[in-house]
Design a protein around this motif. Sequence first.
Motif, PDB file in Angstrom:
ATOM      1  N   GLY A  95       0.770  -1.233   0.000  1.00  0.00           N
ATOM      2  CA  GLY A  95       0.000   0.000   0.000  1.00  0.00           C
ATOM      3  C   GLY A  95       0.799   1.279   0.000  1.00  0.00           C
ATOM      4  N   ALA A  96       2.120   1.189   0.137  1.00  0.00           N
ATOM      5  CA  ALA A  96       2.953   2.400   0.087  1.00  0.00           C
ATOM      6  C   ALA A  96       2.809   3.061  -1.277  1.00  0.00           C
ATOM      7  CB  ALA A  96       4.414   2.050   0.332  1.00  0.00           C
ATOM      8  N   ARG A  97       2.775   4.399  -1.284  1.00  0.00           N
ATOM      9  CA  ARG A  97       2.665   5.130  -2.552  1.00  0.00           C
ATOM     10  C   ARG A  97       3.693   6.243  -2.680  1.00  0.00           C
ATOM     11  NH1 ARG A  97       0.659   1.170  -3.311  1.00  0.00           N
ATOM     12  NH2 ARG A  97      -1.423   0.622  -4.040  1.00  0.00           N
ATOM     13  N   VAL A  98       4.571   6.394  -1.683  1.00  0.00           N
ATOM     14  CA  VAL A  98       5.680   7.348  -1.770  1.00  0.00           C
ATOM     15  C   VAL A  98       6.966   6.601  -1.435  1.00  0.00           C
ATOM     16  CG1 VAL A  98       6.672   9.527  -0.965  1.00  0.00           C
ATOM     17  CG2 VAL A  98       4.184   9.261  -1.081  1.00  0.00           C
ATOM     18  N   LEU A  99       7.943   6.696  -2.324  1.00  0.00           N
ATOM     19  CA  LEU A  99       9.215   6.010  -2.150  1.00  0.00           C
ATOM     20  C   LEU A  99      10.346   7.023  -2.011  1.00  0.00           C
ATOM     21  CD1 LEU A  99       8.769   3.311  -4.950  1.00  0.00           C
ATOM     22  CD2 LEU A  99       8.397   3.010  -2.492  1.00  0.00           C
ATOM     23  N   ASP A 100      11.264   6.724  -1.131  1.00  0.00           N
ATOM     24  CA  ASP A 100      12.427   7.573  -0.831  1.00  0.00           C
ATOM     25  C   ASP A 100      13.678   6.769  -1.178  1.00  0.00           C
ATOM     26  OD1 ASP A 100      14.536   8.915   0.454  1.00  0.00           O
ATOM     27  OD2 ASP A 100      13.870   8.337   2.462  1.00  0.00           O
ATOM     28  N   ILE A 101      14.306   7.106  -2.317  1.00  0.00           N
ATOM     29  CA  ILE A 101      15.436   6.346  -2.826  1.00  0.00           C
ATOM     30  C   ILE A 101      16.684   7.217  -2.822  1.00  0.00           C
ATOM     31  CG2 ILE A 101      16.308   4.953  -4.748  1.00  0.00           C
ATOM     32  CD1 ILE A 101      13.687   3.890  -3.524  1.00  0.00           C
ATOM     33  N   ARG A 102      17.781   6.715  -2.255  1.00  0.00           N
ATOM     34  CA  ARG A 102      19.053   7.450  -2.212  1.00  0.00           C
ATOM     35  C   ARG A 102      20.050   6.744  -3.133  1.00  0.00           C
ATOM     36  NH1 ARG A 102      18.452   9.641   3.151  1.00  0.00           N
ATOM     37  NH2 ARG A 102      16.223   9.495   3.613  1.00  0.00           N
ATOM     38  N   VAL A 103      20.753   7.523  -3.942  1.00  0.00           N
ATOM     39  CA  VAL A 103      21.707   6.936  -4.890  1.00  0.00           C
ATOM     40  C   VAL A 103      23.074   7.596  -4.779  1.00  0.00           C
ATOM     41  CG1 VAL A 103      19.930   6.238  -6.557  1.00  0.00           C
ATOM     42  CG2 VAL A 103      20.965   8.520  -6.732  1.00  0.00           C
ATOM     43  N   GLU A 104      24.072   6.938  -5.381  1.00  0.00           N
ATOM     44  CA  GLU A 104      25.426   7.478  -5.442  1.00  0.00           C
ATOM     45  C   GLU A 104      25.912   7.452  -6.890  1.00  0.00           C
ATOM     46  OE1 GLU A 104      26.724   4.151  -6.645  1.00  0.00           O
ATOM     47  OE2 GLU A 104      28.451   4.690  -5.419  1.00  0.00           O
ATOM     48  N   LYS A 127      24.186   3.049  -7.698  1.00  0.00           N
ATOM     49  CA  LYS A 127      23.735   2.112  -6.674  1.00  0.00           C
ATOM     50  C   LYS A 127      22.929   2.839  -5.602  1.00  0.00           C
ATOM     51  CE  LYS A 127      27.274  -1.460  -7.132  1.00  0.00           C
ATOM     52  NZ  LYS A 127      26.289  -2.471  -7.562  1.00  0.00           N
ATOM     53  N   VAL A 128      21.972   2.132  -5.040  1.00  0.00           N
ATOM     54  CA  VAL A 128      21.216   2.671  -3.912  1.00  0.00           C
ATOM     55  C   VAL A 128      22.126   2.647  -2.689  1.00  0.00           C
ATOM     56  CG1 VAL A 128      19.228   2.310  -2.413  1.00  0.00           C
ATOM     57  CG2 VAL A 128      19.025   1.892  -4.871  1.00  0.00           C
ATOM     58  N   CYS A 129      22.015   3.664  -1.849  1.00  0.00           N
ATOM     59  CA  CYS A 129      22.857   3.711  -0.661  1.00  0.00           C
ATOM     60  C   CYS A 129      22.119   4.348   0.502  1.00  0.00           C
ATOM     61  CB  CYS A 129      24.150   4.466  -0.944  1.00  0.00           C
ATOM     62  SG  CYS A 129      23.913   6.173  -1.467  1.00  0.00           S
ATOM     63  N   HIS A 130      22.681   4.171   1.680  1.00  0.00           N
ATOM     64  CA  HIS A 130      22.229   4.855   2.897  1.00  0.00           C
ATOM     65  C   HIS A 130      23.486   5.149   3.691  1.00  0.00           C
ATOM     66  CE1 HIS A 130      19.724   4.760   6.898  1.00  0.00           C
ATOM     67  NE2 HIS A 130      20.143   5.983   6.573  1.00  0.00           N
ATOM     68  N   ILE A 183      27.173   5.466   4.260  1.00  0.00           N
ATOM     69  CA  ILE A 183      28.356   4.904   3.609  1.00  0.00           C
ATOM     70  C   ILE A 183      28.094   3.525   3.001  1.00  0.00           C
ATOM     71  CG2 ILE A 183      29.925   6.194   5.112  1.00  0.00           C
ATOM     72  CD1 ILE A 183      30.396   3.570   6.653  1.00  0.00           C
ATOM     73  N   LEU A 184      26.956   2.930   3.298  1.00  0.00           N
ATOM     74  CA  LEU A 184      26.670   1.579   2.814  1.00  0.00           C
ATOM     75  C   LEU A 184      25.895   1.615   1.503  1.00  0.00           C
ATOM     76  CD1 LEU A 184      25.667  -0.267   6.116  1.00  0.00           C
ATOM     77  CD2 LEU A 184      27.893  -0.222   4.978  1.00  0.00           C
ATOM     78  N   THR A 185      26.183   0.668   0.631  1.00  0.00           N
ATOM     79  CA  THR A 185      25.486   0.578  -0.647  1.00  0.00           C
ATOM     80  C   THR A 185      24.786  -0.770  -0.767  1.00  0.00           C
ATOM     81  OG1 THR A 185      27.467  -0.281  -1.743  1.00  0.00           O
ATOM     82  CG2 THR A 185      27.111   2.105  -1.830  1.00  0.00           C
ATOM     83  N   THR A 186      23.892  -0.864  -1.751  1.00  0.00           N
ATOM     84  CA  THR A 186      23.152  -2.094  -2.007  1.00  0.00           C
ATOM     85  C   THR A 186      23.033  -2.270  -3.517  1.00  0.00           C
ATOM     86  OG1 THR A 186      21.108  -3.287  -1.523  1.00  0.00           O
ATOM     87  CG2 THR A 186      20.937  -0.884  -1.647  1.00  0.00           C
ATOM     88  N   TYR A 187      21.909  -2.752  -3.992  1.00  0.00           N
ATOM     89  CA  TYR A 187      21.753  -3.064  -5.409  1.00  0.00           C
ATOM     90  C   TYR A 187      21.664  -1.812  -6.285  1.00  0.00           C
ATOM     91  CZ  TYR A 187      17.029  -2.973  -3.280  1.00  0.00           C
ATOM     92  OH  TYR A 187      15.921  -2.660  -2.532  1.00  0.00           O
ATOM     93  N   ASP A 188      21.743  -2.023  -7.591  1.00  0.00           N
ATOM     94  CA  ASP A 188      21.628  -0.932  -8.560  1.00  0.00           C
ATOM     95  C   ASP A 188      20.230  -0.330  -8.517  1.00  0.00           C
ATOM     96  OD1 ASP A 188      24.205  -1.354  -9.420  1.00  0.00           O
ATOM     97  OD2 ASP A 188      23.623  -2.576 -11.150  1.00  0.00           O
ATOM     98  N   VAL A 189      20.124   0.938  -8.849  1.00  0.00           N
ATOM     99  CA  VAL A 189      18.824   1.602  -8.879  1.00  0.00           C
ATOM    100  C   VAL A 189      17.904   0.968  -9.928  1.00  0.00           C
ATOM    101  CG1 VAL A 189      19.405   3.398 -10.566  1.00  0.00           C
ATOM    102  CG2 VAL A 189      17.731   3.884  -8.765  1.00  0.00           C
ATOM    103  N   ASP A 190      18.493   0.245 -10.897  1.00  0.00           N
ATOM    104  CA  ASP A 190      17.683  -0.494 -11.877  1.00  0.00           C
ATOM    105  C   ASP A 190      16.679  -1.414 -11.192  1.00  0.00           C
ATOM    106  OD1 ASP A 190      19.246   0.676 -13.800  1.00  0.00           O
ATOM    107  OD2 ASP A 190      20.353  -1.132 -14.336  1.00  0.00           O
ATOM    108  N   VAL A 191      17.075  -1.988 -10.060  1.00  0.00           N
ATOM    109  CA  VAL A 191      16.187  -2.904  -9.331  1.00  0.00           C
ATOM    110  C   VAL A 191      14.944  -2.163  -8.864  1.00  0.00           C
ATOM    111  CG1 VAL A 191      15.990  -4.405  -7.297  1.00  0.00           C
ATOM    112  CG2 VAL A 191      18.120  -4.361  -8.629  1.00  0.00           C
ATOM    113  N   VAL A 192      15.129  -0.949  -8.385  1.00  0.00           N
ATOM    114  CA  VAL A 192      14.000  -0.124  -7.945  1.00  0.00           C
ATOM    115  C   VAL A 192      13.077   0.192  -9.115  1.00  0.00           C
ATOM    116  CG1 VAL A 192      13.332   2.115  -6.986  1.00  0.00           C
ATOM    117  CG2 VAL A 192      15.314   0.897  -6.052  1.00  0.00           C
TER     118      VAL A 192
END
Length: 318
Positions: A97-106, A110-113, A115-124
């Motif tokens: 049911g979420a309708r607002v997404l907060d995505i951080r990139v570098e 890649k998505v990050c928060h 100093i830590l990173t995760t998958y590519d923004v392509d996944v989002v």
Amino acid sequence: MGAQWSKQIDRQKAVMAEKNILRELQERCGSDYPGSSWHPTDRKNWMSGLDPNKVHINEIVWPGTHNSATNKIGIKIITRPFAQCQSLSVYQQLVCGARVLDIRVEQNGKVCHGILTTYDVDVVIEDVIRFVSETESEIIILEIRTEVGRKDPPGFEKYLWEQLGELLIHQDDNVFEKTIAEILPRRIICVWRPQGLPVVKEKSPLWSSVYLRDNWINTDLPATKFESNMKYLSRQQPVTTRNYFYRVENTVTPQPDNPVMCVKAVTNRIHGYGRLFITQCFQQNCVNRLQIFSIDFISEDFVDACVGLTWARIEGMA
């Protein structure tokens, strides 16, 4: 050493005192409000269930997620607890049911928060497109920003245009007064917030960051955050008279001077008080200002709280 230990004891006492403030407020005031008992029959399609011909964009109370793409960030057990703000994938959050997404990139996309990173923004992007393809009338606000202290990914504006294309709802002040049906078949309001690049130009398919505002404060004290959220929300214009989205985050943030640093343990101090916040908005006559309401580790109950208030607005009860 003794002074440091004394400081930690004082910090824990402060946290406990603030948790008690919210607990006692809930016991005293409850969490019932117009629409609080209303639940969508299908959270994946809750906007469709409210009738897109009746729902205006500025009437919606948008359930949002904070640091939305952190479900697999860092190393499991080792670093993930210090940066993970959601346990569900972006697709699963949208289905919930979420309708607002907060995505951080570098800069490498890649998505990050922090100093830590995760998958590519392509996944989002793939998750968003998948969800849109499976639904008919659900509108999404997709905020993508360059993380603080990071560099902008090169050519990112063009990338977003190419990936989202005809799904993008173009930046336009008139959008706020339109119904969902009047906006369809476009489905995504994409806010791009770079660090170093110029703001998105007028009439762009992407929205400038001036259209999505908040007053985030860096604290792990739940009552302090709750009261700050209420203070800044009360200073906004009513949703029907403003041409920007305003976000309230029902979250608190781990602090380096506190021994409790895991996101979930800290944010749980305020997590269960979303309905109480809405109730207090009614009591303090600012419920007509509430618009985007975001949380860590989104739950069905939090979504229902927002959707129920949206339903009450449509029915003229709020």
